[in-house]
Design a protein around this motif. Structure first.
Motif, PDB file in Angstrom:
ATOM      1  N   ILE A 206       0.847  -1.191   0.000  1.00  0.00           N
ATOM      2  CA  ILE A 206       0.000   0.000   0.000  1.00  0.00           C
ATOM      3  C   ILE A 206       0.884   1.243   0.000  1.00  0.00           C
ATOM      4  N   GLU A 207       0.599   2.147  -0.919  1.00  0.00           N
ATOM      5  CA  GLU A 207       1.397   3.362  -1.055  1.00  0.00           C
ATOM      6  C   GLU A 207       0.564   4.597  -0.753  1.00  0.00           C
ATOM      7  N   GLU A 208       1.176   5.547  -0.085  1.00  0.00           N
ATOM      8  CA  GLU A 208       0.536   6.842   0.126  1.00  0.00           C
ATOM      9  C   GLU A 208       0.677   7.650  -1.158  1.00  0.00           C
ATOM     10  N   GLY A 209      -0.364   8.387  -1.481  1.00  0.00           N
ATOM     11  CA  GLY A 209      -0.333   9.169  -2.706  1.00  0.00           C
ATOM     12  C   GLY A 209      -0.438  10.657  -2.439  1.00  0.00           C
ATOM     13  N   PRO A 210      -0.515  11.439  -3.496  1.00  0.00           N
ATOM     14  CA  PRO A 210      -0.506  12.898  -3.352  1.00  0.00           C
ATOM     15  C   PRO A 210      -1.867  13.495  -3.000  1.00  0.00           C
ATOM     16  N   LEU A 211      -2.936  12.693  -3.108  1.00  0.00           N
ATOM     17  CA  LEU A 211      -4.277  13.253  -2.915  1.00  0.00           C
ATOM     18  C   LEU A 211      -4.775  13.069  -1.487  1.00  0.00           C
ATOM     19  N   PRO A 212      -5.637  13.973  -1.004  1.00  0.00           N
ATOM     20  CA  PRO A 212      -6.193  13.861   0.356  1.00  0.00           C
ATOM     21  C   PRO A 212      -7.369  12.896   0.388  1.00  0.00           C
ATOM     22  N   VAL A 213      -7.106  11.636   0.058  1.00  0.00           N
ATOM     23  CA  VAL A 213      -8.166  10.623   0.047  1.00  0.00           C
ATOM     24  C   VAL A 213      -7.816   9.521   1.038  1.00  0.00           C
ATOM     25  N   ARG A 214      -8.825   8.826   1.501  1.00  0.00           N
ATOM     26  CA  ARG A 214      -8.618   7.778   2.495  1.00  0.00           C
ATOM     27  C   ARG A 214      -8.043   6.522   1.842  1.00  0.00           C
ATOM     28  N   VAL A 215      -6.998   5.995   2.448  1.00  0.00           N
ATOM     29  CA  VAL A 215      -6.373   4.751   2.013  1.00  0.00           C
ATOM     30  C   VAL A 215      -6.593   3.709   3.102  1.00  0.00           C
ATOM     31  N   TRP A 216      -6.846   2.466   2.702  1.00  0.00           N
ATOM     32  CA  TRP A 216      -7.138   1.409   3.680  1.00  0.00           C
ATOM     33  C   TRP A 216      -6.021   1.310   4.707  1.00  0.00           C
TER      34      TRP A 216
ATOM     35  N   PRO B 200      -5.967  -0.244   8.765  1.00  0.00           N
ATOM     36  CA  PRO B 200      -6.629  -0.697   9.989  1.00  0.00           C
ATOM     37  C   PRO B 200      -6.052  -0.075  11.257  1.00  0.00           C
ATOM     38  N   LYS B 201      -4.840   0.496  11.167  1.00  0.00           N
ATOM     39  CA  LYS B 201      -4.259   1.144  12.336  1.00  0.00           C
ATOM     40  C   LYS B 201      -4.919   2.487  12.623  1.00  0.00           C
ATOM     41  N   LEU B 202      -5.460   3.104  11.583  1.00  0.00           N
ATOM     42  CA  LEU B 202      -6.079   4.418  11.741  1.00  0.00           C
ATOM     43  C   LEU B 202      -7.595   4.364  11.816  1.00  0.00           C
ATOM     44  N   TYR B 203      -8.207   3.438  11.064  1.00  0.00           N
ATOM     45  CA  TYR B 203      -9.664   3.444  10.926  1.00  0.00           C
ATOM     46  C   TYR B 203     -10.283   2.189  11.529  1.00  0.00           C
ATOM     47  N   PRO B 204     -11.158   2.354  12.535  1.00  0.00           N
ATOM     48  CA  PRO B 204     -11.811   1.198  13.163  1.00  0.00           C
ATOM     49  C   PRO B 204     -12.602   0.350  12.171  1.00  0.00           C
TER      50      PRO B 204
ATOM     51  N   HIS C 241     -12.842  -5.573   8.999  1.00  0.00           N
ATOM     52  CA  HIS C 241     -12.898  -6.409   7.800  1.00  0.00           C
ATOM     53  C   HIS C 241     -12.334  -7.796   8.096  1.00  0.00           C
ATOM     54  N   ARG C 242     -13.132  -8.818   7.843  1.00  0.00           N
ATOM     55  CA  ARG C 242     -12.729 -10.184   8.170  1.00  0.00           C
ATOM     56  C   ARG C 242     -11.856 -10.814   7.097  1.00  0.00           C
ATOM     57  N   MET C 243     -12.114 -10.450   5.847  1.00  0.00           N
ATOM     58  CA  MET C 243     -11.342 -11.032   4.746  1.00  0.00           C
ATOM     59  C   MET C 243     -10.953  -9.916   3.782  1.00  0.00           C
ATOM     60  N   PRO C 244     -10.025  -9.033   4.191  1.00  0.00           N
ATOM     61  CA  PRO C 244      -9.687  -7.888   3.340  1.00  0.00           C
ATOM     62  C   PRO C 244      -8.836  -8.255   2.129  1.00  0.00           C
ATOM     63  N   ILE C 245      -9.336  -7.907   0.952  1.00  0.00           N
ATOM     64  CA  ILE C 245      -8.577  -8.032  -0.295  1.00  0.00           C
ATOM     65  C   ILE C 245      -8.458  -6.618  -0.844  1.00  0.00           C
ATOM     66  N   ILE C 246      -7.238  -6.114  -0.936  1.00  0.00           N
ATOM     67  CA  ILE C 246      -7.001  -4.698  -1.177  1.00  0.00           C
ATOM     68  C   ILE C 246      -6.630  -4.448  -2.639  1.00  0.00           C
ATOM     69  N   THR C 247      -7.237  -3.419  -3.208  1.00  0.00           N
ATOM     70  CA  THR C 247      -6.975  -3.080  -4.608  1.00  0.00           C
ATOM     71  C   THR C 247      -5.526  -2.632  -4.778  1.00  0.00           C
TER      72      THR C 247
ATOM     73  N   ALA D 289      -5.598   2.614  -2.275  1.00  0.00           N
ATOM     74  CA  ALA D 289      -5.870   1.231  -1.891  1.00  0.00           C
ATOM     75  C   ALA D 289      -7.112   1.168  -1.023  1.00  0.00           C
ATOM     76  N   ILE D 290      -8.079   0.320  -1.407  1.00  0.00           N
ATOM     77  CA  ILE D 290      -9.307   0.166  -0.631  1.00  0.00           C
ATOM     78  C   ILE D 290      -9.675  -1.308  -0.552  1.00  0.00           C
ATOM     79  N   PHE D 291     -10.525  -1.607   0.419  1.00  0.00           N
ATOM     80  CA  PHE D 291     -11.066  -2.959   0.565  1.00  0.00           C
ATOM     81  C   PHE D 291     -12.136  -3.144  -0.488  1.00  0.00           C
ATOM     82  N   ASN D 292     -12.026  -4.214  -1.280  1.00  0.00           N
ATOM     83  CA  ASN D 292     -12.907  -4.328  -2.443  1.00  0.00           C
ATOM     84  C   ASN D 292     -13.423  -5.733  -2.652  1.00  0.00           C
ATOM     85  N   ALA D 293     -13.718  -6.458  -1.569  1.00  0.00           N
ATOM     86  CA  ALA D 293     -14.229  -7.809  -1.749  1.00  0.00           C
ATOM     87  C   ALA D 293     -15.061  -8.230  -0.558  1.00  0.00           C
ATOM     88  N   MET D 294     -16.076  -9.042  -0.843  1.00  0.00           N
ATOM     89  CA  MET D 294     -16.891  -9.643   0.197  1.00  0.00           C
ATOM     90  C   MET D 294     -17.057 -11.103  -0.196  1.00  0.00           C
TER      91      MET D 294
END
Length: 397
Positions: free
Chosen positions: A187-197, A199-203, A208-214, A219-224
């Motif tokens: 997972i990489e931090e980018g230049p935009l002020p958008v939320r990136v997956w 778990p240390k920051l966001y409850p 997420h029980r089975m996180p598959i990250i784009t 980077a976001i959680f994108n699977a169920m």
């Protein structure tokens, strides 16, 4: 391959040609859309013509693994002066007036804002991307080699047979140490002020029980998904010869698999409005599933892949209420339009029903997640209590 052909998983040559024809028409329509919006923003005729616009397909069609009747995921790339509001007002209107287009439905409030339609019988899902460019040239490419950074080519199993690759996938997913995330790249931090997956920051990310990250930024959680399918191990049996490929394509047992279900019914009295309302409800089902996962005694919430559309001809307000609550009697189901003509209180109700299978022990209290879900869908800015209904019913098979 023989089993895939027997299962009818390949489209005909005629359908393939129809898809290509439809995409050609869509590409021209996107240019017309950008041209029209450009003029609306005060650009000159020459600048509007040069503004361009381009489509990119992705998903199963882009990968060449689509089947008959599969939709085409289509990204409409537009210049910086074209807004998302233009997409859902101007482009959606152009689609409605396009020859051969039916069931045009824009859902701007969805998790991924989308316009769904069928053109010449081919289903398409349209998304929009606005680039910080004054024009979109025909030779624009969205390829980015950085997406493959740090990816070991051996992870792709280039020398394996198709069956071995699929089997290996199921084995890895089953043995994976969840909730450790599946990452194709760090997972990489980018230049935009958008939320990136994170778990240390966001409850919410920690839940997420089975996180598959784009792999693409952000980077976001994108699977169920469900571990139950991984446990079956059917592909292992196929590889060792104790099962056949036909066993892999056995019909699902969703409506016999669980003892308890949630039935979600979206209904209106207008066919065009129903397409939008049902699409809005469907786009929020993932939120309901995620809320259900917080219920302690609920082991699994398994949504069915699609909704079921129904047109019901009602003779009274009581019958309308029954349909809105998913209780369609055999008498109502068999009734035709001519059967209600001239009746004073007759109404036609359009409904779409979604199902979620529940694996529970013992019976859980799901009143909070279902109530919150109903509140969520009613927050749609076009929701009208007089013409739309939403009902969630707990069912026991």
């Amino acid at each position: 391959m023989e089993e895939l052909r027997r299962q009818g998983t390949f489209e005909s040559v005629e359908e393939a040609r129809t898809r290509e024809m439809v995409l050609g028409r869509v590409a021209a329509l996107v240019k017309k859309f950008v041209y029209q919006v450009s003029l609306n923003h005060g650009l000159s005729e020459a600048a509007a013509s040069a503004a361009g616009g381009k489509i990119f397909t992705f998903g199963s069609y882009r990968l060449g693994v689509h089947g008959p009747g599969s939709d085409i995921d289509t990204l409409c790339v537009v210049p910086k002066h074209v807004s998302r509001e233009d997409f859902f007002e101007v482009f959606e209107d152009l689609l409605r007036n396009m020859e051969g287009a039916t069931e045009v439905s824009g859902v701007p409030e969805a998790y991924v804002p989308i316009i769904k339609t069928k053109i010449c019988g081919i289903p398409l899902d349209f998304l929009m991307a606005r680039l910080a460019l004054s024009s979109i040239p025909d030779d624009l490419s969205l390829q980015d080699d950085n997406l493959l950074r740090n990816l070991d080519e051996r992870c792709l199993y280039p020398s394996a047979t198709a069956g071995a690759i699929v089997s290996r996938f199921f084995i890895i997913m089953y043995q994976w140490t969840w909730p450790q995330p599946v990452l194709l790249k760090q997972i990489e931090e980018g230049p935009l002020p958008v939320r990136v997956w994170n778990p240390k920051l966001y409850p919410a990310d920690r839940s997420h029980r089975m996180p598959i990250i784009t792999p693409a930024y952000p980077a976001i959680f994108n699977a169920m998904i469900l571990t139950e399918e991984f446990k079956k191990g059917i592909l292992t049996h196929i590889i060792v010869g104790t099962a056949t490929w036909a066993d892999l394509f056995a019909k699902h047992d969703f409506f016999h698999k669980y003892r308890y279900y949630l039935q979600v019914v979206a209904s209106t009295e207008d066919p065009d409005l129903q397409i939008k309302w049902a699409g809005t409800v469907e786009s929020r089902l993932r939120q309901l599933v995620m809320k259900l996962e917080f219920v302690d005694t609920l082991i699994c919430a398994h949504p069915f892949i699609k909704g079921f559309d129904q047109v019901s001809y009602c003779l009274s307000h009581e019958e309308m209420k029954q349909v809105a609550e998913g209780r369609i009697s055999e008498l109502i189901a068999k009734r035709n339009k001519v059967d209600i003509e001239g009746a004073p209180d007759s109404k036609t109700v359009y409904s779409t029903t979604f199902f979620i299978g529940l694996l529970i022990q013992p019976k859980p209290n799901i009143s909070y997640p279902t109530t919150e879900f109903i509140k969520l869908v009613k927050m749609w800015e076009k929701y009208d209590e007089d013409t739309m209904a939403i009902y969630v019913r707990y069912m026991k098979r």
